[in-house]
Design an enzyme around this catalytic site. Structure first.
Site, PDB file in Angstrom:
ATOM      1  N   TYR A 148      83.874 -25.757  -8.017  1.00 31.75           N
ATOM      2  CA  TYR A 148      84.728 -25.230  -6.942  1.00 31.75           C
ATOM      3  C   TYR A 148      85.003 -23.763  -7.234  1.00 31.75           C
ATOM      4  CZ  TYR A 148      88.932 -24.591  -4.032  1.00 31.75           C
ATOM      5  OH  TYR A 148      89.858 -24.134  -3.116  1.00 31.75           O
ATOM      6  N   ASP A 243      82.335 -17.586 -12.677  1.00 26.93           N
ATOM      7  CA  ASP A 243      83.666 -17.794 -12.121  1.00 26.93           C
ATOM      8  C   ASP A 243      84.558 -18.256 -13.261  1.00 26.93           C
ATOM      9  OD1 ASP A 243      85.995 -18.633 -11.006  1.00 26.93           O
ATOM     10  OD2 ASP A 243      85.077 -19.826  -9.405  1.00 26.93           O
ATOM     11  N   LYS A 271      94.309 -17.014 -12.284  1.00 20.87           N
ATOM     12  CA  LYS A 271      95.181 -17.920 -13.036  1.00 20.87           C
ATOM     13  C   LYS A 271      95.902 -17.228 -14.212  1.00 20.87           C
ATOM     14  CE  LYS A 271      92.882 -21.928 -11.175  1.00 20.87           C
ATOM     15  NZ  LYS A 271      93.569 -22.982 -10.499  1.00 20.87           N
TER      16      LYS A 271
HETATM   17  N1  PMP Z   1      87.510 -20.623  -8.972  1.00 19.60           N
HETATM   18  C1  PMP Z   1      87.871 -21.652  -9.758  1.00 19.60           C
HETATM   19  C2  PMP Z   1      87.005 -22.033 -10.912  1.00 19.60           C
HETATM   20  C3  PMP Z   1      89.051 -22.345  -9.492  1.00 19.60           C
HETATM   21  O1  PMP Z   1      89.400 -23.379 -10.265  1.00 19.60           O
HETATM   22  C4  PMP Z   1      89.862 -21.938  -8.400  1.00 19.60           C
HETATM   23  C5  PMP Z   1      91.159 -22.635  -8.055  1.00 19.60           C
HETATM   24  N2  PMP Z   1      91.455 -23.794  -8.690  1.00 19.60           N
HETATM   25  C6  PMP Z   1      89.431 -20.868  -7.612  1.00 19.60           C
HETATM   26  C7  PMP Z   1      88.256 -20.220  -7.933  1.00 19.60           C
HETATM   27  C8  PMP Z   1      90.225 -20.394  -6.448  1.00 19.60           C
HETATM   28  O2  PMP Z   1      91.375 -19.757  -6.876  1.00 19.60           O
HETATM   29  P1  PMP Z   1      92.654 -19.647  -5.907  1.00 19.60           P
HETATM   30  O3  PMP Z   1      93.194 -21.037  -5.756  1.00 19.60           O
HETATM   31  O4  PMP Z   1      93.559 -18.700  -6.624  1.00 19.60           O
HETATM   32  O5  PMP Z   1      92.169 -19.097  -4.617  1.00 19.60           O
END
Ligand code: PMP
Length: 434
Positions: A148, A243, A271
């Site tokens: 994701y 990511d 995060k």
């Molecule tokens: N990339 C990863 C690996 C994630 O785990 C997340 C959110 N859990 C995101 C992108 C998206 O981040 P956000 O919820 O701050 O938009």
């Protein structure tokens, strides 16, 4: 109608929330659909603990889904936020704090020569993809099933059962022609990725990957997988995007790229980087980053990008982490003791399951003996996990409400918390087995 001043319990608050917010939440996983029942409404957090609207305290292993590596309301972060708020919350103009945070990122994340700050992980991955497409002049992207990357249209796509199928959107509202530009491969499938990049690499702008998968539950990269991604994307001329929204500053100060020694072309962070405030970033090689507006032709912008309060929180968090030379060693110890304890609890209760962990991110999979791929993870016993989750909640542990998420240990947790967690898990598994 719920008067603003009324003292209301979790149930009242959530029932009223359902009236004014879809599903009562601002992000779907918070609704506890995967485990059943209504979510706990959180009133406050301190250190490793959260307290709900009814005054019940839990040891928190969600950590706001990853950001809170220092725990809730860390004094240095709170002080930085308050101090900056007194000086103004947003200017939409350059600030010295942005320079300090960007410098800290460049110093810590090996692949990043230049960085742009944004407000969410979704914005970071969306912008990194646009940059890769702009830089290469190619339109396709390659992602992995079960990874994701935020709710970017092009990334809300997974494959069918084959290693690579015609992609269909996971969400209504994503145009099929857009989804068709997203190719999907299998995480940890070295031969599958080689073959896709071999045959279609010339069409692919970027390969995006969670270097440690966290959104199908924790699935570490098999030896050689990340190395192969680096080699094959270089050969095909596609941009390799790590990511690291979860793994950045979580599995080490240099992220997964530092831990595994693989340098991507672009990295997405979020995060932990924001210290619990809305802040994320994408960055990489100067030659790529300089193709962004105002220098280059790839447009990207944000009214609240590099927000001074978020930046102050992020800087305070990074400073606290960098000032603790043993921070990641401590996290490793906490994680390792939890992992071994859970393994032992599985064995003594004769429960089929496995524990995957990288540093302080960890998933207990129930019903499957190993979880090395999306295909294996799909066979996990989600009903058993829901019972385990409920049992742990009764024991005073607030876990991610889904089998396919990571638990996070923080520097606010102590060995005693891990020991209590393991003992509670053993009791719950024993009850479920009996
Ligand atoms: N990339 C990863 C690996 C994630 O785990 C997340 C959110 N859990 C995101 C992108 C998206 O981040 P956000 O919820 O701050 O938009």
């Amino acid at each position: 109608m719920l008067a603003q001043s009324a003292v209301a319990d979790s149930r009242d608050v959530f029932a009223a929330s359902r009236e004014v917010m879809p599903g009562g939440v601002n992000s779907p996983v918070r609704s506890w659909r995967a485990v059943g029942g209504d979510p706990v409404v959180i009133a406050r957090g301190a250190g490793a603990r959260v307290t709900d609207q009814d005054g019940r305290e839990y040891v928190d292993l969600v950590g706001s889904w990853g950001p809170l590596i220092l725990g809730h309301a860390h004094p240095a972060v709170v002080a930085a936020i308050s101090e900056q708020a007194r000086d103004g919350t947003t200017f939409g103009a350059p600030t010295k704090g942005e320079l300090e945070l960007a410098t800290a990122i460049v110093e810590t994340i090996p692949s990043v020569e230049q960085v742009r700050l944004v407000s969410s992980g979704t914005e970071a991955t969306m912008s990194a993809l646009r940059l890769a497409r702009g830089a290469t002049g190619r339109e396709h992207i390659l992602k992995f099933e079960g990874c994701y990357h935020g709710h970017v249209d092009a990334l809300l796509v997974k494959a069918g059962s084959g290693a690579l199928t015609l992609s269909v959107p996971d969400s209504a509202g994503v145009p099929a022609p857009l989804a068709a530009l997203t190719l999907v491969a299998q995480y940890n499938d070295i031969e599958g990725v080689r073959s896709v990049l071999g045959s279609r690499g010339h069409e692919i702008a970027a390969l995006i990957v969670e270097p440690v998968a966290g959104n199908m539950g924790v699935v570490p990269p098999l030896p050689g997988f990340l190395e192969m991604l680096r080699e094959e994307t270089t050969r095909a001329g596609c941009v390799l995007i790590f990511d690291e929204v979860i793994t950045g500053y979580r599995v080490g100060l240099a992220g997964a790229q530092g831990r595994f020694g693989i340098t991507p072309d672009l990295s997405c962070l979020g995060k932990v980087l924001g210290g619990g405030m809305p802040l994320a970033a994408f960055g990489g090689q100067r030659r790529l980053m300089q193709q962004l507006a105002p220098l280059g032709a790839v447009y990207q912008a944000g009214t609240l990008s590099g927000n001074p309060v978020s930046v102050a929180a992020g800087l305070a968090a990074l400073q606290a982490l960098r000032a603790m030379p043993d921070a990641y060693e401590r996290l490793e110890q906490l994680g390792s003791e939890a992992e071994l304890g859970l393994r032992d609890a599985l064995a003594t209760t004769r429960t089929t399951g496995c524990v995957n962990r990288v540093g302080s991110m960890m998933t207990l999979f129930l019903g499957i003996p190993s979880a090395r791929s999306f295909a294996e993870v799909c066979h996990a016993d989600t009903a058993a996990f829901a019972r385990f989750f409920r049992g742990m909640l009764d024991e005073g542990f607030y876990l991610p409400p889904s089998q396919f998420e990571a638990m996070f240990w923080s520097l606010a947790h102590e060995r005693a918390d891990v020991q209590a967690f393991v003992a509670a898990a053993a009791r719950v598994l024993r009850r479920l087995a009996g």
